[in-house]
Write an enzyme that holds these catalytic residues in place. Structure first.
Site, short mmCIF file in Angstrom:
data_model
loop_
_atom_site.label_atom_id
_atom_site.label_comp_id
_atom_site.label_asym_id
_atom_site.label_seq_id
_atom_site.Cartn_x
_atom_site.Cartn_y
_atom_site.Cartn_z
NE ARG A 89 6.88 -2.04 5.90
CZ ARG A 89 5.58 -2.27 6.00
NH1 ARG A 89 4.79 -2.08 4.95
NH2 ARG A 89 5.06 -2.69 7.14
NE ARG B 146 2.07 -4.22 11.52
CZ ARG B 146 3.26 -4.12 10.90
NH1 ARG B 146 4.35 -4.58 11.47
NH2 ARG B 146 3.33 -3.57 9.71
NE ARG C 12 5.86 0.23 10.19
CZ ARG C 12 4.64 0.05 9.70
NH1 ARG C 12 4.35 0.51 8.48
NH2 ARG C 12 3.72 -0.56 10.37
NE ARG D 204 -4.44 -1.16 9.95
CZ ARG D 204 -3.37 -0.53 9.46
NH1 ARG D 204 -3.43 0.72 9.07
NH2 ARG D 204 -2.23 -1.16 9.34
CE LYS E 114 -2.37 -0.98 3.80
NZ LYS E 114 -1.76 -2.26 4.23
P1 AMP Z 1 0.62 0.96 9.14
O1 AMP Z 1 1.74 1.93 8.93
O2 AMP Z 1 -0.57 1.25 8.31
O3 AMP Z 1 1.08 -0.47 9.04
O4 AMP Z 1 0.15 1.17 10.65
C1 AMP Z 1 1.04 0.96 11.74
C2 AMP Z 1 0.25 0.81 13.03
O5 AMP Z 1 -0.49 2.01 13.29
C3 AMP Z 1 -0.82 -0.29 13.02
O6 AMP Z 1 -0.28 -1.57 13.32
C4 AMP Z 1 -1.76 0.21 14.12
O7 AMP Z 1 -1.21 0.00 15.40
C5 AMP Z 1 -1.76 1.71 13.86
N1 AMP Z 1 -2.81 2.09 12.89
C6 AMP Z 1 -2.64 2.62 11.65
N2 AMP Z 1 -3.81 2.86 11.05
C7 AMP Z 1 -4.76 2.45 11.93
C8 AMP Z 1 -6.18 2.41 11.89
N3 AMP Z 1 -6.87 2.82 10.81
N4 AMP Z 1 -6.83 1.94 12.98
C9 AMP Z 1 -6.17 1.54 14.07
N5 AMP Z 1 -4.83 1.52 14.17
C10 AMP Z 1 -4.12 1.97 13.12
#
Ligand code: AMP
Length: 215
Positions: A127, A171, A160, A88, A13
């Site tokens: 990544r 996740r 990360r 999400r 994404k």
């Molecule tokens: P990402 O960078 O999209 O993988 O997001 C990293 C982390 O941020 C996720 O594992 C969640 O802990 C939090 N996070 C990001 N977007 C959301 C969302 N829409 N709802 C809840 N937690 C989120």
């Protein structure tokens, strides 16, 4: 053009978002990036989010919806935006429907990146992100020209702290139990397009671009 990206962690994404934003010049709204920025700034939302992010759990809906609502209300989103990592959960999708109705910008398209689960862990573990501009790389699939350095801005690349096997497992569970039902939620409206994301970055983008040009 108001678009949502769906797909499990590691489906690409972020990488595809970088390409779309560059070509179509719309804001990239990544809740993950927003939370990471809030954590490094030490804001109260950042402190709250950090507890969940480290373990790979979703941040509570109320916190997440509030930051997205504030961001979507800004002027630069009037012409369109790309939502990456939001919604999400079904509750977030319903809140987004209300926000879109208030702002008068319906979601036109949901791009669902489809990847076999087995391919995800190697993608995530390799990544790397730029500390400065957030650009996404992969050690083997999409390496920077100079190891550890961002091609775009020269910033330092980092991994990360939630891109480790334990947190990735949590996740994935969150994705399959809470996020994947959104595929049906949007498919019922006829706006969800599935894209085979197990191919090269260029091939995936070509398919997405074809769909975007028709919007
Ligand atoms: P990402 O960078 O999209 O993988 O997001 C990293 C982390 O941020 C996720 O594992 C969640 O802990 C939090 N996070 C990001 N977007 C959301 C969302 N829409 N709802 C809840 N937690 C989120």
């Amino acid at each position: 053009m108001h678009i949502i990206f769906l797909g499990p962690p590691g489906s690409g994404k972020g990488t595809q978002s970088d390409l779309i934003v560059e070509k179509y010049n719309i804001p990239h709204i990544s809740t993950g990036d927003m939370f990471r920025a809030a954590v490094s700034e030490g804001t109260s939302a950042g402190k709250e989010a950090q507890k969940y992010m480290k373990a790979g759990h979703l941040v509570p809906d109320a916190v997440t919806i509030a930051i997205v609502k504030e961001r979507l209300s800004k002027d630069d989103c009037k012409k369109g935006c790309l939502l990456d990592g939001f919604p999400r959960t079904i509750a977030q999708a319903k809140a987004l429907d209300e926000i879109c109705q208030e702002l008068g910008h319906p979601i036109q398209l949901v791009i669902n990146l489809v990847v076999d689960e087995k391919a995800l862990l190697p993608r995530i573990e390799g990544r790397r992100l730029c500390k400065v501009c957030g650009a996404t790389y992969h050690l083997t699939n999409n390496p920077p020209k100079v190891a550890g350095v961002c091609d775009k801005c020269g910033g330092e690349l980092y991994q990360r702290n939630d891109d480790n096997a334990k947190s990735v497992h949590t996740r994935m569970q969150a994705y399959y139990s809470q996020t994947s039902p959104l595929i049906d939620y949007y498919s019922c409206r006829g706006i969800c397009k599935n894209i085979d994301a197990l191919r090269s970055i260029e091939e995936v983008f070509k398919d997405i671009d074809k769909i975007l040009r028709k919007l």
